[in-house]
Design an enzyme around this catalytic site. Sequence first.
Site, short mmCIF file in Angstrom:
data_model
loop_
_atom_site.label_atom_id
_atom_site.label_comp_id
_atom_site.label_asym_id
_atom_site.label_seq_id
_atom_site.Cartn_x
_atom_site.Cartn_y
_atom_site.Cartn_z
N LYS A 66 -1.19 -9.43 2.79
CA LYS A 66 -0.42 -8.94 3.95
C LYS A 66 -1.32 -8.03 4.76
O LYS A 66 -2.10 -7.26 4.19
CB LYS A 66 0.84 -8.19 3.50
CG LYS A 66 1.63 -7.60 4.68
CD LYS A 66 3.02 -7.15 4.29
CE LYS A 66 3.10 -5.76 3.70
NZ LYS A 66 2.55 -4.69 4.56
N GLU A 118 9.37 -4.11 10.27
CA GLU A 118 9.76 -2.80 9.75
C GLU A 118 10.28 -1.89 10.87
O GLU A 118 9.62 -1.73 11.91
CB GLU A 118 8.56 -2.14 9.05
CG GLU A 118 8.89 -0.76 8.49
CD GLU A 118 7.88 -0.21 7.48
OE1 GLU A 118 6.95 -0.95 7.08
OE2 GLU A 118 8.05 0.95 7.09
N ASP A 144 0.84 -1.20 0.00
CA ASP A 144 0.00 0.00 0.00
C ASP A 144 0.87 1.26 0.00
O ASP A 144 0.37 2.38 -0.06
CB ASP A 144 -1.03 -0.01 1.14
CG ASP A 144 -0.40 -0.01 2.52
OD1 ASP A 144 0.85 -0.12 2.62
OD2 ASP A 144 -1.15 0.09 3.51
N SER A 145 2.20 1.07 0.00
CA SER A 145 3.13 2.18 -0.29
C SER A 145 2.79 2.77 -1.66
O SER A 145 3.16 3.90 -1.98
CB SER A 145 4.58 1.70 -0.27
OG SER A 145 4.73 0.54 -1.08
N ASP A 184 -1.27 -6.24 -0.43
CA ASP A 184 -1.48 -5.60 0.87
C ASP A 184 -2.97 -5.30 1.06
O ASP A 184 -3.60 -4.75 0.16
CB ASP A 184 -0.75 -4.24 0.88
CG ASP A 184 0.23 -4.10 2.01
OD1 ASP A 184 0.22 -4.92 2.94
OD2 ASP A 184 1.03 -3.14 1.96
N GLU A 222 -1.32 -5.57 8.58
CA GLU A 222 -0.45 -4.97 9.60
C GLU A 222 -0.99 -5.21 11.00
O GLU A 222 -2.19 -5.12 11.24
CB GLU A 222 -0.35 -3.45 9.37
CG GLU A 222 0.33 -3.07 8.08
CD GLU A 222 0.53 -1.56 7.93
OE1 GLU A 222 0.23 -0.80 8.88
OE2 GLU A 222 1.00 -1.15 6.86
O1 KIV Z 1 3.52 -1.09 1.57
C1 KIV Z 1 4.69 -1.53 1.48
O2 KIV Z 1 5.40 -1.31 0.50
C2 KIV Z 1 5.18 -2.31 2.60
C3 KIV Z 1 6.64 -2.66 2.61
C4 KIV Z 1 7.42 -1.46 2.96
C5 KIV Z 1 6.94 -3.79 3.50
O3 KIV Z 1 4.45 -2.65 3.48
#
Ligand code: KIV
Length: 279
Positions: A128, A197, A59-60, A98, A130
Amino acid sequence: MSVHASTSATVPPSGRPVTIHDLAAAKARGERFVMVTAYDASSAGLLDELGVPVLLVGDSLGMVVLGYDSTIPVTLEEMLHHTRAVARGTDRALVVGDLPFGSYQEGPSQALASAVRMLKEGGAHAVKLEGGGPMATVTEHLVGAGIPVMGHLGLTPQSVHQVGGYRVQGRDKEAADRILEDARRLEAAGAFSIVLEAVPAAIGEAVTAAVSIPTIGIGAGPGTDAQVLVWHDLLGLTTGRLPRFVKAYADLRAEIATAVKAFRSEVADGAYPAEEHTY
Ligand code: KIV
């Protein structure tokens, strides 16, 4: 000597796609691997060709592609759109999507609905999410439904306002113990790996030793089983102040500037298009 005796690729030599079991086997062999973020089909295809075993549609995306100032505004629809593109560009890598903020925090049934969309509509092989604590229950629910889950502990950017900024986590003993405990709970809940992280290297090492599933570090020191970098950071495309853990392996911003300036000047002086570019 480190337990990581080899740095060879985790991609199976037979040409078949990477599975979560290949990652578990890599940890068992002490073989370090990488994960890289991807947001579109062409970069995903290149990473796939280069043998990167795991692609994270992080989600970056919100910050490095969509121009948001955090990951919080990213929607499930946006994640699905980019996950589909990455899945289309990939033959072998394991694609992890994510789950964005607000798509799983209500609990197991909301998380399952979002994760199902990520696999059915996005083409991801895993999701993924969090956090520790209640996320162990969510993880157990998804895994029970046949969905592989990657956990994410330490700095969890979706909680940036609660944490008070993008800062290193787990510096005091209580916080470090909590991360260790959360990692054990995620493993017990069936997570197949955990991103760590922005935590001190000692925590990266301690969690890696405490769980049998692979740990994937980003700012967690050299002791994790794998390392992940954001595509834009890895290639030197990001501007501004970067976290200490970022290493740019290329300066693509400068390369792009050179190319664009050359294009502009050749068009201005008539050198492009030349005869060989003309029908
Ligand atoms: O969103 C993302 O790119 C991430 C990575 C930094 C692990 O969660």
